[in-house]
Scaffold this active site. Structure first.
Site, short mmCIF file in Angstrom:
data_model
loop_
_atom_site.label_atom_id
_atom_site.label_comp_id
_atom_site.label_asym_id
_atom_site.label_seq_id
_atom_site.Cartn_x
_atom_site.Cartn_y
_atom_site.Cartn_z
N ASP A 1 0.31 13.44 46.76
CA ASP A 1 -0.41 14.53 46.12
C ASP A 1 0.48 15.43 45.25
OD1 ASP A 1 -3.00 13.92 46.87
OD2 ASP A 1 -2.87 14.99 48.77
N TRP B 1 -12.97 10.90 43.08
CA TRP B 1 -11.54 10.73 42.72
C TRP B 1 -11.35 9.41 41.98
CZ3 TRP B 1 -9.96 15.28 42.92
CH2 TRP B 1 -9.78 16.09 44.05
N ARG C 1 -16.41 12.29 47.84
CA ARG C 1 -15.27 12.81 47.06
C ARG C 1 -14.34 11.66 46.68
NH1 ARG C 1 -14.05 16.81 49.83
NH2 ARG C 1 -12.08 16.27 50.82
N ASP D 1 -7.57 8.72 46.39
CA ASP D 1 -7.21 10.04 45.83
C ASP D 1 -5.98 9.96 44.93
OD1 ASP D 1 -8.24 9.78 48.43
OD2 ASP D 1 -7.91 11.88 48.92
N1 GLY Z 1 -7.09 14.40 48.74
C1 GLY Z 1 -7.69 14.74 49.98
C2 GLY Z 1 -9.09 15.14 49.86
O1 GLY Z 1 -9.74 14.92 48.86
O2 GLY Z 1 -9.60 15.72 50.80
#
Ligand code: GLY
Length: 388
Positions: free
Chosen positions: A92, A231, A227, A155
């Protein structure tokens, strides 16, 4: 178009007050309408700590108001402690340093920001597994029972732009090559035949090759954490913008078609498209992130059709004829009507955000929901500071 500007101005009016109240914090969520602060030593490496600075840079790009710039700079400097913490850095790094140091560098050419972002990019590149051609996700933490050496997550697609930026900046192709190899592995192993995506894929970390997938933050193995879909959608279109490889455009399109097909009648996004019917938990962050990806996808198709930069030619609702733009506007208008807290005495914007299906708590405010809602409006208004 009127709607875009009205909504953006409304957001800015609220954020002017919120930013003063939270000027010295790095918020993640809020309690009783008041932002928390993740800038203490125990939390400074938290993966969302770049989004507050990113919001400030977007608002600075929109208004030129100095306090926004000062808050963004303060956030960026606080993150320097993470650069000295090997375990605090991970896949991240893009989320932490693209909306802070890279945004700053793009606007101001500040050499200290360039240095920070290149250190973060070097660390991200160092997570690359050569046998499996993927970027490793999490580190192992004390007490964890899983072996994360072979784990990659969807992600990570959103973090690849840090590597594309580093190659562009240094004229050294190594960073971009790693991003491309990871994106190719993800296109092959994360996207299912119906266009949905896995959250986590485990690879053989010595020989390469997919071993299995996990449901991760979604409701079950093989399910569709929304999510994660967002992503993937936004991440692949970003890789397309950086490389022009049609595989990534096609990958984004397949995920987008699946996402659009599964948007409920209400226009509000559940935590997982496969969650049981009686479970009504929502995740507004997924709607905001998907909207950003859909806008970029719409622009890419329009540009391919006309062979020119569409962003300058038409804006906002004038682009409604495009199915992806229509879907983006539907998601954003639904959020604005039903899931934005417009009370300027309370700090967060979006309501009903959820971090993970199996967490104890659901439907609260989360900073990256606010960030992507703002970014989507900035895109539509033609005012976005391009972060990714
Ligand atoms: N990247 C972790 C989330 O989207 O919660």
């Amino acid at each position: 178009m009127d709607w875009v500007w009205e909504t953006l101005n409304r957001v800015e009016r609220k954020m002017e007050k919120v930013s003063m109240r939270s000027a010295h914090k790095i918020p993640y969520t809020a309690r009783d309408g008041i932002h928390d602060d993740r800038s203490d030593d125990a939390n400074i490496a938290w993966w969302t700590n770049g989004f507050w600075g990113g919001m400030m840079w977007q608002l600075y790009a929109l208004t030129g108001k100095e306090p926004y710039r000062q808050i963004a700079e303060e956030t960026e400097q606080k993150l320097d402690r993470v650069l000295m913490d090997f375990n605090g850095m991970d896949h991240d790094n893009g989320f932490r340093w693209l909306p802070t140091a890279v945004a700053d560098y793009r606007l101001t050419r500040n050499p200290a920001s360039r240095n920070r972002a290149l250190l973060a990019a070097g660390n991200l590149a160092g997570r690359y597994n050569c046998a499996g051609r993927f970027i490793r996700a999490w580190n192992d933490w004390e007490g964890n029972t899983d072996d994360h050496r072979g784990w990659a997550i969807i992600d990570c697609m959103m973090n690849l732009p840090l590597l594309y930026w580093a190659s562009e900046e240094t004229k050294d192709p190594r960073f971009g090559q790693i991003a491309i190899n990871h994106a190719n592995t993800a296109a092959e192993n994360f996207i299912r035949s119906d266009g949905s995506v896995n959250h986590i894929v485990e690879f053989d970390f010595e020989k390469g090759g997919m071993i299995k997938s996990y449901g991760g933050q979604g409701c079950a193995d093989g399910s569709s954490w929304t999510r994660g879909q967002a992503w993937g959608l936004y991440g692949f279109i970003l890789s397309y913008l950086h490389t022009k490889n049609p595989l990534y455009l096609e990958s984004a399109r397949r995920i987008a078609d699946y996402f659009i097909e599964n948007i409920p009648e209400s226009g509000l996004i559940p935590v997982d498209f496969c969650q049981p019917q009686e479970v009504l938990w929502e995740d507004s962050t997924a709607a905001a992130i998907a909207a950003c990806g859909l806008i970029e996808l719409a622009k890419a198709y329009e540009q391919n059709e006309t062979g020119q930069e569409s962003g300058q030619k038409k804006d906002g609702e004038d682009r409604c004829e495009n199915v992806y733009m229509r879907a983006a506007l539907r998601l954003l208008k639904t959020l604005a009507q039903k899931r934005v807290n417009w009370n300027d005495q309370e700090d967060p914007l979006l309501t009903k955000c959820t971090a993970a299906y199996h967490d104890a708590e659901h439907e609260f405010s989360i900073i990256y929901g606010d960030y992507y809602f703002l970014e989507a409006l900035m895109k539509l208004a033609g005012k976005e500071l391009f972060i990714w």
